[in-house]
Every structure is written in C-alpha cells, then in structure tokens.
Write a protein that holds these residues in place. Structure first.
Motif, short mmCIF file in Angstrom:
data_model
loop_
_atom_site.label_atom_id
_atom_site.label_comp_id
_atom_site.label_asym_id
_atom_site.label_seq_id
_atom_site.Cartn_x
_atom_site.Cartn_y
_atom_site.Cartn_z
N ARG A 191 0.83 -1.21 0.00
CA ARG A 191 0.00 0.00 0.00
C ARG A 191 0.86 1.25 0.00
NH1 ARG A 191 -1.77 4.28 0.28
NH2 ARG A 191 -3.78 5.07 1.01
N VAL A 192 1.97 1.22 0.71
CA VAL A 192 2.89 2.36 0.77
C VAL A 192 3.97 2.17 -0.30
CG1 VAL A 192 4.49 3.69 2.19
CG2 VAL A 192 2.46 2.64 3.24
N VAL A 193 4.10 3.17 -1.17
CA VAL A 193 5.09 3.14 -2.25
C VAL A 193 6.14 4.19 -1.96
CG1 VAL A 193 5.43 3.36 -4.73
CG2 VAL A 193 3.29 2.42 -3.85
N TYR A 194 7.41 3.82 -2.16
CA TYR A 194 8.51 4.71 -1.78
C TYR A 194 9.22 5.30 -2.99
CZ TYR A 194 7.85 2.66 2.82
OH TYR A 194 7.31 2.26 4.02
N LYS A 195 9.67 6.51 -2.83
CA LYS A 195 10.47 7.18 -3.84
C LYS A 195 11.89 6.60 -3.83
CE LYS A 195 8.01 11.48 -2.74
NZ LYS A 195 8.15 12.89 -2.30
N ALA A 196 12.67 6.98 -4.83
CA ALA A 196 14.06 6.49 -4.91
C ALA A 196 14.87 6.94 -3.71
CB ALA A 196 14.70 6.98 -6.20
N ASN A 197 14.49 8.07 -3.08
CA ASN A 197 15.24 8.55 -1.92
C ASN A 197 14.76 7.95 -0.60
OD1 ASN A 197 12.81 9.83 -1.43
ND2 ASN A 197 13.59 11.91 -1.72
N GLY A 198 13.82 6.99 -0.69
CA GLY A 198 13.34 6.33 0.51
C GLY A 198 12.13 6.97 1.17
N GLN A 199 11.70 8.10 0.68
CA GLN A 199 10.54 8.78 1.24
C GLN A 199 9.24 8.20 0.65
OE1 GLN A 199 10.63 11.16 3.77
NE2 GLN A 199 12.76 10.45 3.80
N PRO A 200 8.20 8.04 1.44
CA PRO A 200 6.96 7.46 0.92
C PRO A 200 6.12 8.48 0.14
CG PRO A 200 6.69 7.97 3.23
CD PRO A 200 8.12 8.26 2.90
N PHE A 201 5.45 8.00 -0.90
CA PHE A 201 4.42 8.81 -1.55
C PHE A 201 3.19 8.85 -0.64
CE2 PHE A 201 6.83 7.39 -5.33
CZ PHE A 201 7.03 8.61 -5.96
N ASP A 202 2.31 9.80 -0.89
CA ASP A 202 1.12 9.92 -0.04
C ASP A 202 -0.12 9.30 -0.67
OD1 ASP A 202 0.48 11.72 -2.00
OD2 ASP A 202 0.34 13.48 -0.70
N ASP A 203 0.08 8.38 -1.63
CA ASP A 203 -1.06 7.72 -2.26
C ASP A 203 -0.66 6.31 -2.63
OD1 ASP A 203 -3.62 7.43 -3.22
OD2 ASP A 203 -3.26 8.42 -5.13
N LYS A 204 -1.64 5.45 -2.90
CA LYS A 204 -1.40 4.08 -3.32
C LYS A 204 -1.24 4.02 -4.84
CE LYS A 204 -6.39 3.23 -3.43
NZ LYS A 204 -6.73 4.60 -3.01
N LEU A 205 -0.66 2.93 -5.32
CA LEU A 205 -0.46 2.72 -6.75
C LEU A 205 -1.67 1.99 -7.33
CD1 LEU A 205 1.74 3.21 -8.93
CD2 LEU A 205 2.49 0.86 -8.55
N GLU A 206 -2.21 2.52 -8.42
CA GLU A 206 -3.38 1.93 -9.05
C GLU A 206 -3.12 1.72 -10.54
OE1 GLU A 206 -7.30 3.29 -7.00
OE2 GLU A 206 -6.15 5.13 -7.39
N ARG A 207 -4.09 1.13 -11.24
CA ARG A 207 -4.04 0.92 -12.69
C ARG A 207 -2.73 0.28 -13.14
NH1 ARG A 207 -9.36 1.58 -14.15
NH2 ARG A 207 -10.21 3.38 -13.07
N PRO A 208 -2.37 -0.89 -12.60
CA PRO A 208 -1.10 -1.51 -12.98
C PRO A 208 -1.06 -1.89 -14.46
CG PRO A 208 -2.46 -3.08 -11.80
CD PRO A 208 -3.14 -1.75 -11.69
N CYS A 209 0.13 -1.80 -15.02
CA CYS A 209 0.37 -2.21 -16.40
C CYS A 209 1.83 -2.64 -16.50
CB CYS A 209 0.09 -1.05 -17.36
SG CYS A 209 0.27 -1.48 -19.11
N LEU A 210 2.10 -3.68 -17.26
CA LEU A 210 3.46 -4.20 -17.38
C LEU A 210 4.03 -3.96 -18.77
CD1 LEU A 210 3.22 -7.71 -15.67
CD2 LEU A 210 4.26 -5.64 -14.72
N TYR A 211 5.33 -3.69 -18.79
CA TYR A 211 6.10 -3.80 -20.02
C TYR A 211 6.81 -5.15 -19.95
CZ TYR A 211 10.01 -3.47 -23.23
OH TYR A 211 10.93 -3.74 -24.21
#
Length: 243
Positions: A191-211
């Motif tokens: 549910r918690v997604v982190y930036k490259a610097n280790g800080q969390p975003f304030d929203d969840k990731l939705e609409r997944p798509c793969l390459y």
C-alpha cells in the motif's frame, strides 16, 4: 491495447447519458450514476497505432439480459490477452442490480472468444473472489492480464487486503482463465510506495500495467496521486527476474 496478427486492438469502455454532471461532484451527484451505469465495452482496430482506427456501433461486450446476473447493471474496465491457442480472454468489471442507483457488489467477470471482435461467451461466476467470498462491496480492481508458458497471470489492486494482507497490488494466476488463485508469493507492491530517496508517496499505486519482453515482466507501471491527490502522475518500477 494489444497487438495480434499485424493489427492493433484497443478495448475500451464508453458510456452514454443525457443528464448534466457538475464537475468534481461524482458520487454525491445522482446524474453521475447515470453515466457510470451506462458503461459498456467496445473495441477499435487499426493497422498502425498512429493511423486510422475503426470502431463499431455496438459494444463488443454488453450487460446480461438476465436481471439477476452479476453484470446486469454495467460492464467496464476491460483487460485482454490471447492465449497460446488463439483464444481471446476478456476480463471485465461487472456490477449487479439491487434496486438502487449504486447497484450491488462490484466484481470481475471473464468472457472468451475465438475472435478478437467476438462474440464473447461469459463465464457465469465472478473471478478474483476471496476464499471466504465475503460481503465486501469490492475485492479486486484494475486488472492487468497476460499469458506466459501456458498460465494466465493478473496483477490486481488488492482493495481490502484479501490476497496479500496489504492493500497494494496482488499477483493472481490461472490455468483456464476463470479459476484464479493468488500466486505463491502474491504481494507485488504494498500500500505504501517509496520514492528512490526512501521517502513514501502519499497515495497508493493503481491501474497496474506491465512492459514485458517475451512474456517476462520488465517494468511495472501505475498511476497515483501526489500532494494528497491535487495532481496525478504515472510511475514505473524496474523489475528483476531470475530463473
């Protein structure tokens, strides 16, 4: 959108309605539900993604005529793959009727065809159901599906944490397209997604798509809000793979 036999197929959802909907009112506006409940699934075809697209006047997948069916109210959010036999597998959001404008449970169904433009034959039961088949309004959302070595895989949003214990993204798999179970290690991202610097975003990731390359996932794409959903963005997560 999928590419198959030198053509491109865009499966999309469309809607109709006559009522005015004031911007940014959504769920609390009765007129919004008119457009939501009129959602249907169409397909457009092109020889080149940047060229002319041909669409049809009727949905490629419509609601069921049976008022007690799981998809009697609406069908939307298509996700499509084609298996190794050429069978087209179309996973879609479905909502049942319950004599309210909102409708009943939001679940996902699956339909099959030997042609990219149908007709599609629907499987009668919802898929991506939790083992307890609970009463939650929604269990899974936003599937991305693909096939690899005889198996069909899906990444879904684990809405209430039934599959992973978290509310991030879950990996599901099936051998036939209608019997789905969580993969042995189902948690794709939390549910918690982190930036490259280790800080969390304030929203969840939705609409997944793969390459993918030759069926192997390389990048996970998704959409999320930033600054408490004042803005939206897409992100990608590099994936590692070992045999």
């Amino acid at each position: 959108m999928i590419a198959y036999k030198d053509k491109f197929y865009l499966y999309y959802m469309g809607s109709t309605g006559k009522s005015y909907v004031k911007p940014h009112t959504a769920y609390e506006n009765p007129n919004w539900w008119e457009y939501r409940n009129n959602q249907r699934i169409g397909v457009a075809i092109a020889d080149d993604p940047e060229g002319e697209w041909k669409r049809f006047d009727k949905p490629v997948l419509d609601v069921s005529a049976d008022s007690t069916a799981h998809d009697a109210l609406l069908v939307s959010n298509p996700a499509v793959t084609i298996d190794e036999t050429g069978r087209v597998i179309l996973v879609y959001k479905q909502v049942e009727k319950n004599n309210t404008v909102k409708g009943g449970k939001v679940r996902f169904g699956v339909a099959f065809s030997q042609s990219t433009t149908g007709p599609f034959v629907k499987h009668p039961a919802p898929i991506f159901e939790a083992r307890d088949r609970g009463s939650e309004w929604m269990v899974a959302e936003d599937p991305y599906i693909w096939q690899y070595k005889g198996k069909i895989y899906a990444i879904v949003r684990d809405v209430v944490g039934k599959f992973t214990g978290d509310k991030g993204l879950a990996l599901m798999r099936s051998s036939n397209g209608y019997d789905w179970q969580p993969a042995p290690y189902p948690k794709v991202i939390g549910r918690v997604v982190y930036k490259a610097n280790g800080q969390p975003f304030d929203d969840k990731l939705e609409r997944p798509c793969l390459y993918t390359e030759k069926g192997v996932p390389k990048l996970l794409f998704g959409a999320m809000g930033i600054q408490k959903r004042a803005h939206a963005m897409n992100i990608f997560v590099p994936l590692s793979y070992s045999k």
